[in-house]
Design an enzyme around this catalytic site. Structure first.
Site, PDB file in Angstrom:
ATOM      1  CG  ASN A  49      -0.241   0.015   2.524  1.00  0.00           C
ATOM      2  OD1 ASN A  49       0.422   0.987   2.853  1.00  0.00           O
ATOM      3  ND2 ASN A  49      -0.341  -1.082   3.269  1.00  0.00           N
ATOM      4  CG  ASP A  93      -7.434  -5.231   6.881  1.00  0.00           C
ATOM      5  OD1 ASP A  93      -6.938  -5.111   8.017  1.00  0.00           O
ATOM      6  OD2 ASP A  93      -8.083  -4.327   6.316  1.00  0.00           O
ATOM      7  CE  LYS A 134       7.927 -12.932 -13.540  1.00  0.00           C
ATOM      8  NZ  LYS A 134       8.559 -12.590 -14.784  1.00  0.00           N
ATOM      9  CG  ASP A 178      -6.584  -5.649  14.324  1.00  0.00           C
ATOM     10  OD1 ASP A 178      -5.744  -4.972  14.947  1.00  0.00           O
ATOM     11  OD2 ASP A 178      -7.475  -5.145  13.616  1.00  0.00           O
ATOM     12  CB  ILE A 179      -0.677  -5.911  14.980  1.00  0.00           C
ATOM     13  CG1 ILE A 179      -0.263  -6.840  13.831  1.00  0.00           C
ATOM     14  CG2 ILE A 179       0.485  -5.674  15.944  1.00  0.00           C
ATOM     15  CD1 ILE A 179       0.785  -6.255  12.887  1.00  0.00           C
ATOM     16  CB  VAL A 180      -3.599  -2.130  17.018  1.00  0.00           C
ATOM     17  CG1 VAL A 180      -4.995  -2.059  16.430  1.00  0.00           C
ATOM     18  CG2 VAL A 180      -3.399  -1.034  18.030  1.00  0.00           C
ATOM     19  CG  PHE A 200      -2.960   6.206  12.993  1.00  0.00           C
ATOM     20  CD1 PHE A 200      -2.030   6.052  14.000  1.00  0.00           C
ATOM     21  CD2 PHE A 200      -3.005   7.407  12.300  1.00  0.00           C
ATOM     22  CE1 PHE A 200      -1.157   7.081  14.330  1.00  0.00           C
ATOM     23  CE2 PHE A 200      -2.136   8.450  12.612  1.00  0.00           C
ATOM     24  CZ  PHE A 200      -1.218   8.293  13.625  1.00  0.00           C
ATOM     25  CE  LYS A 260     -10.825   0.701  10.708  1.00  0.00           C
ATOM     26  NZ  LYS A 260     -10.262   1.394   9.580  1.00  0.00           N
TER      27      LYS A 260
END
Ligand code: PMT
Length: 397
Positions: free
Chosen positions: A210, A279, A289, A307-309, A324, A338
């Protein structure tokens, strides 16, 4: 900006192309309330007009060590004592070397030896010169002696390369100075920050990533360090250099980020999750490849990443955990959801619609807690980082 009112600043300008920005820098320092005396090295005078600097500061520029007229008005020792801050911007590799080794072969280097003012350096140079062990050793020596670094930014350089080495923008330097010697409100605290993107490999050459540059998370880590915290920065792949004085751990994927967070979480007083974590990851990474298959499409099987947090928020006896929220629509409502879903103490919400936030130097953030929603305004990520720490540690409401 009131912290610069009545401050006496020597603006030392050395010979790099970024010197052309110093007229704007000097003007902004004066607007912030400071008295500014510009001191140019001989080579800096090739890049910026002394007359322009004099016009914005109202003070004649100083350059020569043995200028009898200037010395009669204010001798160099007197000038060294006058200053509250000696800001060198841009600081070349040559200047860093001279300052680190105590040379005093021109007015600026002599002032640096003679003054008791805070030394603040904003380097600008080619990326290879910046990374060279000689430059990094000189810098470390200066920092050990208390010099404050305004780290160079990444971007296109005068040499034509895109790399680290650009002098920070004048407004960021002024903001950093205004925050100069911030209160050590995080002294004794352990802070863990996640930053940057994660890359989820598809095969040996392709990945899902991203647009996160890491700028927001790195700014939070640097501000926490400047406020006295011991900082662990867990960073996905970014082009930013490891910040000085911060334990920076580089990871690639969400799984790796989770593992490193888990092994460093115990004893953390604040965790701020600024990373843009994928996610989903590809269920099976191809070892070779992937080849194009006929004319049809390609289906990738994705599985959810933990989900880490949210994991951090579930831990017993934990410190504060802050997530965040990057939203394109219904920013505040989605961020509020959230806060509840992830079980965190606060959410920093930003809109990422229309190219905002990601990769930018500026951001617009809201702080959302169970009690309130507060607009922190639009500012540089560095400035917002200081405001966030002041709010999280209860020093600002
Ligand atoms: O890096 P920059 O270019 O400076 O850009 C800054 C930023 C836009 C990346 C930053 O300000 C930001 O919003 N970071 C969070 C981006 C994000 O992924 O948001 P989210 O709404 O998808 O995730 C919510 C929270 O959960 C985030 O704290 C995220 O780190 C965390 N998360 C998400 C998924 C996951 N598996 N684990 C997580 O911990």
């Amino acid at each position: 900006m009131t912290m610069l009112v009545a401050k006496n600043i020597i603006l030392g300008i050395t010979g790099g192309i970024a010197a052309y920005k110093t007229v704007d820098l000097a003007r902004k320092l004066v607007q912030a309330g400071a008295s500014v005396q510009c001191v140019l090295t001989e080579s800096a005078a090739q890049f910026v007009s002394p007359l322009a600097l004099q016009a914005v500061t109202g003070l004649a520029v100083r350059s020569a060590l043995f200028d009898t007229d200037a010395e009669a008005a204010m001798g160099h020792i007197e000038l060294a004592r006058w200053a509250d801050i000696l800001l060198i911007a841009p600081a070349t590799a040559n200047t860093l070397a001279k300052l680190a080794h105590g040379l005093a072969d021109d007015l600026l280097a002599t002032l640096a030896l003679a003054t008791k003012a805070e030394l603040v350096i904003a380097p600008a140079m080619n990326g290879d010169m910046w990374r060279h062990p000689a430059t990094q050793t000189n810098l470390a020596l200066l920092q050990q002696r208390g010099a404050r670094l305004i780290e160079p930014a990444s971007g296109s350089l005068a040499c034509g390369e895109v790399d680290v080495g650009r002098m920070q923008e004048p407004q960021d330097i002024v903001n950093a100075l205004a925050q100069s010697q911030p209160e050590p409100i995080l002294a004794g605290k352990r802070v863990l920050i996640t930053a940057g993107p994660t890359f989820e490999d598809i095969d040996p050459v392709r990945f899902i990533g991203n647009r996160s540059s890491g700028k927001m998370g790195y700014a939070l880590a640097q501000a926490a360090r400047d406020m006295g915290a011991e900082v662990v920065l867990i960073s996905g792949p970014t082009a930013l250099p490891d910040p000085q004085g911060i334990n920076t751990i580089r990871v690639r994927s969400a799984l790796q980020m989770l593992q490193v967070v888990q092994s460093h979480f115990t004893g953390t007083d604040f965790m701020v999750a600024a990373a843009a974590v994928a996610d989903y990851r590809v269920e099976r990474i191809a070892s070779n490849k992937l080849k194009k298959q006929g004319d049809g499409g390609l289906t990738l099987n994705l599985v959810q990443n933990q989900d880490i947090v949210a994991w951090a928020a579930e831990q017993p006896n934990r410190g504060k955990v802050i997530a965040f929220a990057a939203e394109t629509d219904d920013v505040l409502a989605n961020a509020q959801a959230k806060l509840v879903r992830k079980g965190v103490d606060a959410v920093l919400a930003n809109s990422v619609a229309n190219g905002a936030a990601f990769e930018q130097d500026m951001n617009h953030l809201w702080l959302i807690t169970p009690q309130q929603q507060q607009d922190l305004g639009i500012a540089t990520k560095q400035h917002l980082a200081f405001v966030i720490w002041q709010m999280l540690s209860g020093q600002r409401s």
